[in-house]
Design a protein around this motif. Sequence first.
Motif, PDB file in Angstrom:
ATOM      1  N   ALA A 292       0.855  -1.189   0.000  1.00 20.77           N
ATOM      2  CA  ALA A 292       0.000   0.000   0.000  1.00 20.77           C
ATOM      3  C   ALA A 292       0.889   1.236   0.000  1.00 20.77           C
ATOM      4  N   GLU A 293       0.666   2.093  -0.960  1.00 21.00           N
ATOM      5  CA  GLU A 293       1.480   3.300  -1.112  1.00 21.00           C
ATOM      6  C   GLU A 293       1.381   4.178   0.134  1.00 21.00           C
ATOM      7  N   GLY A 294       2.536   4.534   0.671  1.00 23.82           N
ATOM      8  CA  GLY A 294       2.578   5.430   1.818  1.00 23.82           C
ATOM      9  C   GLY A 294       2.199   4.781   3.138  1.00 23.82           C
ATOM     10  N   GLN A 295       2.016   3.457   3.154  1.00 23.01           N
ATOM     11  CA  GLN A 295       1.631   2.763   4.377  1.00 23.01           C
ATOM     12  C   GLN A 295       2.523   1.538   4.572  1.00 23.01           C
ATOM     13  N   PRO A 296       3.703   1.724   5.097  1.00 24.88           N
ATOM     14  CA  PRO A 296       4.610   0.590   5.277  1.00 24.88           C
ATOM     15  C   PRO A 296       3.959  -0.535   6.081  1.00 24.88           C
ATOM     16  N   GLY A 297       4.213  -1.767   5.651  1.00 21.46           N
ATOM     17  CA  GLY A 297       3.657  -2.922   6.347  1.00 21.46           C
ATOM     18  C   GLY A 297       2.202  -3.199   6.041  1.00 21.46           C
ATOM     19  N   HIS A 298       1.612  -2.447   5.114  1.00 22.58           N
ATOM     20  CA  HIS A 298       0.214  -2.634   4.727  1.00 22.58           C
ATOM     21  C   HIS A 298       0.149  -3.100   3.270  1.00 22.58           C
ATOM     22  N   THR A 299      -0.952  -3.755   2.946  1.00 24.30           N
ATOM     23  CA  THR A 299      -1.143  -4.304   1.599  1.00 24.30           C
ATOM     24  C   THR A 299      -2.434  -3.793   0.986  1.00 24.30           C
ATOM     25  N   LEU A 300      -2.351  -3.420  -0.284  1.00 18.99           N
ATOM     26  CA  LEU A 300      -3.538  -3.106  -1.074  1.00 18.99           C
ATOM     27  C   LEU A 300      -3.984  -4.397  -1.753  1.00 18.99           C
ATOM     28  N   ALA A 301      -5.205  -4.827  -1.461  1.00 16.32           N
ATOM     29  CA  ALA A 301      -5.791  -6.004  -2.101  1.00 16.32           C
ATOM     30  C   ALA A 301      -6.840  -5.514  -3.096  1.00 16.32           C
TER      31      ALA A 301
END
Length: 163
Positions: A99-108
């Motif tokens: 996820a752009e701009g959110q380290p450790g997060h994923t865009l599904a």
Amino acid sequence: MPVVESRCVVPVEVAVAFAVSQTQGAIRKRWDPFIRRQHLVGGATVPGKGVRTWTVQRFGFAMESEYVSYNPPSNVGMKMTKGSWFFERMGGGWRFSPAEGQPGHTLAVWRYNFTCRPRWLAPLAERIGVLVLQRDIDRRIAGFARGCSDPVVLAHVAGTPAA
């Protein structure tokens, strides 16, 4: 060909999000509101390209599908091989990226496409299908997001028992 899409950002790394999406059995049922029953077909024990699954959806509709792509941790693609009389074709893909701009997060991002039969009814059936499948994919990805925060699901994909 009608297309429905849903997306969410989950608070786990891409590899974990992908692993959650590929869970089976009771762990899958913890997060996936779409599935009543699901299993791999033909003696397969793990998902992969060419592997088929049998899925019975919550209202009892059944479908056999085949993985046409399987690229951990970034994406999977499926196509229906046997299914309900009203789908001429159905396919889908699930993509996972940081996820752009959110380290450790994923865009599904989950996307399904389909066509209905009989052809003379398809224009109306496909408009209704978009509404029904959009609601289902939105509910399903919301369940996936809950699964990505569920300690039991996360412990399972990490290979450790839940506390």
